[in-house]
Structure formats: structure tokens, C-alpha cells
Design a protein around this motif. Structure first.
Motif: not given
Length: 419
Positions: A107, A117, A119, A131, A133, A173, A184
Motif C-alpha cells: 500500500q 491518494y 492505493y 485492490e 483506491l 488500476l 490511474s
């Protein structure tokens, strides 16, 4: 900019480890705030320009940096480097039967265009298990075991109708970034070689892919030559001549090997001695000079462009004074673009430098019971800022140091006298 990085169940990291580049607010070091910290424009966020990781051999320093490398590789290539059913090259923790087949987790938190962000993804050898985001704490998408559980279509517009093109062993992504999705692509581009450089391994050959590109830019070449002069290398010029392979490249590995060999054989350093000009092939230089030369373009480029540079064995083959100077370039007015440097070292000389904050020092060590690596910051210890961190570290106060048996001087003298 990089805010933090988290990894678990990867190589020697059994449990979660967090490398956090946020300043620790409780540490009051006003004389260093201007040089060691990046002002992000957000009142709630100041970031460190550098992080220095210590630890004994086998503590997990290199594995932490390899985790950076894996995350970069998988984000950039998961959609293109494999076919359906191909294994994912993640390496879980091996010393526990419960983790061998469990997902490895990665991460990252990033500051991009004023937004934060987060992710992350977890993978097994067979597939992407999860996954997610998020942007400023708003989840843009969440994928779990092959299903898209949630999707904020109004914000993450690029994800619409693309999930069906995502293989089990690739990232959603990455698929969206391949098709030039706005959010992305911003995240994937952060992990490109133009923004994020990971150099792992002791061998200097690990440093030499693409790092002499500055020779094609006169401005960057002049900066590199001045940089080499500052390092005391006395090199007047450096040249590069491309060489075409004399045989057909039949596969990817052969192509990569050919490219590396071509790069090594065609670089020369130039010297002016007694009014005469001389030149040497790069491989005729000392090991330390070769490393400094290969780092020169990368360091200058990182500072000029505000890149993130991750380097293992940063101090190997380099004099402590030069190691300190390279670190200070990032923690000084020379770093105008907010470049960040993350390094693994053994040289304790840095622990007594007055330009580095306590929250920039990190220690990796392995738990003797589980053999799993752990990561902790010097900021977690109650220490005065006027004490010797180097002395305390070598004395074992912070851990992350090998325990070796003492050799008695008196015993040596007694044995010597008996002989």
C-alpha cells in the motif's frame, strides 16, 4: 510526493511494516524544519525529504526496498507482462505455513495535485486478491476476489466498463492506466522511471540501466561534471558511444543483457594531467568511482525534477564524507523541487549529522521468535536531541544491531605470552 509505504507478508516481512514520511509533530527541531521538510501546501501535511534505514545483515532493509521495486513493477506491467494463468512474482514470508499461501500486501499513500491518494493491493502467486483506491478518504473502487465491490463512477470515470478486461493476475488500476485514465495514469506515472527510481543490490551493475542518459543533454552533462568535481573525482569529461550488437537478440533476457553490456563498454572518463589528455574505460576506474559516476546522473536528475530515489547499500564503496554530502544535497536548499531520498545504510556516521531530524532515522530488525522483520523509527524512542544517536545505536539501545561475542584483550595477551 510519497507520504508512506506499507508492506506485509512479503519476503522477511511477516507482519505489517510502515515507512512513514510524515513529520512527527511532537519533535521540535525548528532549525531543521526549513531544510529537512517539504511544505506541501496542505496545513495538515509536511513531508520528510529523506529517510535512512539501519539494521544488521539479514534484518530486512533490502527486502523493504525490494517491496518498493515489486509494487512499482506490478503497477507498471501487470496488464502487459503476463498472460492469463501466469504466476505473479510475489514472494511471501516463508517461515510460517500460514503465510506461504496467504496474500502479500502493498500500500502507498501519495500526494498528487493537492489530493491524497491511498492505493493498495494484495496478491498471491495466482491472482490479485484485493485492490482498493481512495482519494482524500473517498473510496474510488474496491475489488475483492475477482469482483468489483464498489465503484465511484462519477469520480473514477475511467473505470467504467473496463473491469471486464482485467485478468485475475493483473491490476484494475493498470488496465485503466493503459487506456489513459486520468487518475490511474497519474498514479501509474508516479511509479515510472521518470518519477520513481529504485536501485537495489550491492553490485554496481544494478545501477547502470539508463543512468547515463544525461550525456545526451548538454545542461545535465555540465551539472554532472561539476558534481563530479565537487566529489573530488577530477574528471574533465565523460563520453558515450553507442555500439550496435553483432548478433540477433532472440529473447527479452538476451536483449536486456546486450543493452547493459553495450552501456558498460562504451563509456569513457577523461582526464587532464600535466597539460595532456587521457581517457579510461569506465570499468578501469575504482569501484567507488564507478558507483559515484553511475549515481551522478540519477542524483542530479532527482533533485532537478523532484523525483523519489530509493537506494539500497547507499554507502557501499563510498567514503563517509561523500555519503554525508550526498544526503545533505537532499536535506538542503539544493533540493528545491521536493525530491525524496530513501536509503539503506550501515555507516553510522550519518547518525551524528546535524542536518537530519530524528524522525528520518529508521531501524529494521528481525524478531528472533518468528524470524519476521520489523521496522521502527528513532522518533518512537524517548531520547534527547543533544545525545549521540550513533553511540546509543552501537550500544544496542535501538536494536537493529548484530550481537557478537566479545573478544577479551586480557585473554589474547595471556595466550600470546604462553605461546
Amino acid at each position: 510526493m510519497l507520504i508512506d509505504f506499507k508492506v506485509s507478508n512479503y519476503r522477511s516481512f511477516k507482519t505489517s511494516a510502515l515507512l512513514d514520511l510524515r513529520r512527527v509533530n511532537k519533535l521540535k527541531e525548528p532549525l531543521l524544519d526549513g531544510t529537512a521538510l517539504i511544505k506541501t501546501g496542505r496545513k495538515d501535511l509536511e513531508l520528510l525529504r529523506a529517510a535512512i534505514i539501519y539494521g544488521e545483515n539479514g534484518s530486512g532493509k533490502s527486502n523493504l526496498l525490494k517491496a518498493f521495486g515489486f509494487m512499482k513493477y506490478f503497477i507498471r506491467n501487470s496488464h502487459s507482462d503476463s498472460l492469463s494463468g501466469d504466476p505473479i512474482p510475489a514472494v511471501p514470508f516463508k517461515f510460517d505455513e500460514n503465510t506461504v499461501n496467504a496474500p502479500s500486501y502493498f500500500q502507498v499513500s501519495l500526494l498528487l495535485d493537492g489530493s491524497i491518494y491511498r492505493y493498495g493491493f494484495s496478491v498471491t502467486r495466482d491472482s490479485v486478491d484485493e485492490e482498493v483506491l481512495a482519494k482524500d478518504n473517498k473510496v474510488l473502487f474496491h475489488r475483492k476476489q475477482g469482483k468489483l465491490d464498489s465503484h465511484a463512477e462519477k469520480i473514477f470515470v475511467e473505470g467504467k466498463e473496463r473491469f471486464g478486461f482485467t485478468r485475475d493476475n493483473s491490476l484494475f488500476l493498470s488496465v485503466c492506466a493503459r487506456d489513459n485514465g486520468r487518475i490511474s495514469s497519474a498514479i501509474a506515472n508516479f511509479f515510472s522511471d521518470d518519477n520513481f527510481i529504485v536501485l537495489t543490490g550491492v553490485c554496481d551493475r544494478c545501477y547502470r540501466r539508463g543512468d547515463f542518459r544525461f550525456l545526451g543533454n548538454s545542461d545535465k552533462k555540465d551539472k554532472a561534471l561539476r558534481f563530479m568535481e565537487e566529489l573530488g573525482l577530477n574528471i574533465s569529461d565523460i563520453s558515450y558511444t553507442a555500439k550496435t550488437p553483432s548478433f540477433v537478440e532472440r529473447d527479452d533476457e538476451l536483449r536486456k543483457r546486450t543493452t547493459r553490456d553495450r552501456t558498460y563498454e562504451t563509456i569513457q572518463t577523461h582526464y587532464q594531467v600535466g597539460g595532456d589528455a587521457y581517457q579510461l574505460d569506465l570499468n578501469a576506474e575504482s569501484e567507488g568511482t564507478q558507483k559515484l559516476l553511475t549515481l551522478a546522473g540519477i542524483v542530479i536528475d532527482a533533485l532537478d525534477e523532484g523525483k523519489v530515489l530509493v537506494v539500497d547499500e547507499f554507502d557501499a564503496r563510498v567514503h563517509p564524507t561523500l555519503v554525508s554530502y550526498l544526503m545533505q544535497l537532499f536535506c538542503s536548499h539544493y533540493n528545491k523541487k521536493g525530491a525524496q531520498l530513501i536509503v539503506a545504510v550501515h555507516d553510522t556516521h550519518l547518525l551524528k549529522q546535524d542536518f537530519i531530524r530524528r524522525d528520518q532515522f529508521w531501524f529494521a530488525e528481525r524478531c528472533p521468535d518468528s524470524m519476521g522483520s520489523q521496522l521502527k523509527s528513532l522518533a518512537e524512542f524517548k531520547v534527547r536531541k543533544d545525545i549521540s544517536y550513533e553511540k546509543d545505536y552501537l550500544g544496542g539501545r535501538y536494536g537493529a544491531i548484530p550481537e557478537v561475542p566479545a573478544i577479551s584483550r586480557r585473554e589474547n595477551e595471556a595466550i600470546y605470552q604462553e605461546d
